[in-house]
Design an enzyme around this catalytic site. Structure first.
Site, PDB file in Angstrom:
ATOM      1  N   SER A   1      -2.532 -12.160 -10.433  1.00  0.00           N
ATOM      2  CA  SER A   1      -2.975 -12.835 -11.646  1.00  0.00           C
ATOM      3  C   SER A   1      -3.527 -11.845 -12.663  1.00  0.00           C
ATOM      4  O   SER A   1      -3.407 -12.051 -13.877  1.00  0.00           O
ATOM      5  CB  SER A   1      -4.040 -13.880 -11.295  1.00  0.00           C
ATOM      6  N   SER A   2      -4.122 -10.756 -12.185  1.00  0.00           N
ATOM      7  CA  SER A   2      -4.697  -9.766 -13.105  1.00  0.00           C
ATOM      8  C   SER A   2      -3.613  -9.063 -13.918  1.00  0.00           C
ATOM      9  O   SER A   2      -3.737  -8.903 -15.143  1.00  0.00           O
ATOM     10  CB  SER A   2      -5.528  -8.742 -12.331  1.00  0.00           C
TER      11      SER A   2
ATOM     12  N   SER B   1     -10.483 -18.588 -22.217  1.00  0.00           N
ATOM     13  CA  SER B   1      -9.560 -18.971 -21.158  1.00  0.00           C
ATOM     14  C   SER B   1      -9.805 -20.411 -20.746  1.00  0.00           C
ATOM     15  O   SER B   1     -10.960 -20.847 -20.649  1.00  0.00           O
ATOM     16  CB  SER B   1      -9.734 -18.049 -19.941  1.00  0.00           C
TER      17      SER B   1
ATOM     18  N   HIS C   1       0.823  -1.210   0.000  1.00  0.00           N
ATOM     19  CA  HIS C   1       0.000   0.000   0.000  1.00  0.00           C
ATOM     20  C   HIS C   1       0.859   1.262   0.000  1.00  0.00           C
ATOM     21  O   HIS C   1       0.394   2.333   0.406  1.00  0.00           O
ATOM     22  CB  HIS C   1      -0.976  -0.003   1.177  1.00  0.00           C
TER      23      HIS C   1
ATOM     24  N   ASP D   1       2.351  -4.004  -9.597  1.00  0.00           N
ATOM     25  CA  ASP D   1       2.188  -5.332 -10.161  1.00  0.00           C
ATOM     26  C   ASP D   1       2.635  -5.366 -11.623  1.00  0.00           C
ATOM     27  O   ASP D   1       3.341  -6.279 -12.053  1.00  0.00           O
ATOM     28  CB  ASP D   1       0.731  -5.764 -10.062  1.00  0.00           C
TER      29      ASP D   1
ATOM     30  N   GLY E   1      -3.353 -12.837  -4.191  1.00  0.00           N
ATOM     31  CA  GLY E   1      -2.446 -11.721  -3.945  1.00  0.00           C
ATOM     32  C   GLY E   1      -1.147 -11.835  -4.712  1.00  0.00           C
ATOM     33  O   GLY E   1      -0.164 -11.183  -4.378  1.00  0.00           O
TER      34      GLY E   1
ATOM     35  N   ASP F   1       2.559   1.984  -2.993  1.00  0.00           N
ATOM     36  CA  ASP F   1       2.697   2.381  -4.395  1.00  0.00           C
ATOM     37  C   ASP F   1       1.787   3.548  -4.754  1.00  0.00           C
ATOM     38  O   ASP F   1       2.224   4.504  -5.403  1.00  0.00           O
ATOM     39  CB  ASP F   1       2.496   1.204  -5.346  1.00  0.00           C
TER      40      ASP F   1
END
Length: 388
Positions: free
Chosen positions: A133-134, A71, A38, A178, A130, A40
């Protein structure tokens, strides 16, 4: 469904679905954040690394203006048009894909004259753990389109595209840690990111040199950044910075905390305290791992977890139990990783002790009546690239 995702198996899945070979296969990794949670979106410092768990995107161009995506994990395909990209109409997981194209357009990439694409995705990055993956989806797709459409965007520009997709199309108010880790990662290295300075410096972690590896404990308590407490924590940080008269919490140091305790209400103070002290821990970790090696960073990891548990209040009982049990069974350091409210914890352990530590954690979870965790080892890996 593909049991063991790989570049070739993803290409075969594309061929089975679309009746032709793809024009290429690209992949992007998930990430573990070693320390710096938290920070960034507060213009601060973060220290993630890319992991071996990856998302593969087999992509083939088509003659019309349609975008389709399928997918292995999500059996229902999704479709959009280059002529009608509206984030409000993106549905579920496909927003990560179509959002990248929308974000490219929003950042000035002309879609005139572009042909559509078919996309097949496979992944071994756990969902909701966490481990981002996104971002792995976004970065793999962005890199593929950058190549196929010959856009010439730099990695830094692709990071901005993927962050905009996450923020504007998916609706998750995250920073760009990320995406930076996924696109800029190097084998054996962490990525020390200074968000304000827009720098990403590779830092050797020396895990292999010290016979160490990182254990990931996926609690299987799933989180979603677009909902819940993540946005509330971000608002608290913004309110705290405003009350302290600074543009962002990056402008505060630990010496400012006594004044912050006087100016802010208790909850906002604790949120601010976490970010300020976490920035200091990130800087210290990057220094210590280079000067003294990774065995010297254990206390910093433990302090980070305590701050997230007590001040930022984003841990959950499963994460706390994973960290406590790992430390009680010889881990050098341990902490939750990711945005919180579920997801995964990490533990720095000696090579060869994963089964022993993992068994202790599994037993502790069973005794507490928690869902059995998924536990595996990761090491710092290469960032996004073309595979085939």
């Amino acid at each position: 469904m593909i049991d063991i995702p790989s570049p070739e198996s993803t290409a075969r899945a594309f061929e089975e679905r679309y009746g032709r070979r793809p024009d290429g296969v690209w992949s992007a990794p998930g990430r573990v954040n070693l320390i710096g949670e938290h920070t960034d979106y507060n213009d601060g410092l973060v220290f993630p690394f890319a992991i071996e768990r990856r998302t593969w995107a087999a992509v083939g161009m088509r003659e019309d203006r349609l975008l389709t995506v399928h997918s292995g994990a999500m059996p229902e395909p999704a479709q959009a048009s280059l002529d009608a990209l509206d984030p409000s109409e993106f549905d579920g997981w496909s927003a990560y894909v179509f959002g990248v194209v929308w974000a490219m357009r929003e950042r000035g990439v002309s879609l005139d004259g572009r042909v559509g694409v078919d996309i097949m995705l496979t992944s071994d990055v756990p969902l909701g753990a966490g481990l981002s993956s996104s971002a792995a989806i976004e970065c793999g797709v962005a890199l593929a389109l950058n190549d196929l459409w010959d856009l010439g965007l730099s990695r830094r520009e692709l990071i901005c595209v993927c962050q905009l997709a996450e923020n504007g199309a998916v609706g998750a108010p995250t920073g760009n840690m990320d995406q930076t880790a996924s696109l800029m990662g190097e084998a054996g290295h962490g990525v020390l990111i200074d968000v304000r300075a827009e720098t990403a410096e590779p830092v050797a972690l020396h895990f292999a040199d010290e016979n160490l590896e990182l254990l990931v404990i996926d609690t299987r308590v799933h989180h979603e950044h677009a909902t819940g407490g993540y946005g509330a924590r971000r608002r608290s940080c913004e309110e705290g910075a405003a009350a302290m008269g600074v543009p962002s919490l990056r402008d505060l140091s630990e010496s400012d905390l006594p004044r912050a305790a006087e100016v802010l209400d208790d909850e906002t103070f604790r949120r601010v305290k976490h970010v300020v002290t976490e920035n200091a821990r990130v800087a210290r970790t990057a220094q210590v791992v280079q000067a003294d090696g990774p065995r010297a960073i254990g206390d910093l990891l433990v302090q980070s977890h305590a701050s997230m548990r007590d001040d930022f209040e984003i841990s959950v009982p499963e994460l706390d139990l994973a960290v406590e049990t790992a430390l009680a069974n010889g881990a050098i350091g341990a902490r939750m990783t990711g945005g919180g409210f579920g997801g995964a914890a990490i533990a720095l352990i000696d090579v060869g002790r994963a089964d022993e530590v993992g068994a202790a954690i599994e037993a502790a979870f069973a005794d507490s009546g928690f869902t059995a965790p998924i536990i595996f080892v990761v090491n710092p890996a290469a960032g996004a690239h073309r595979d085939l």
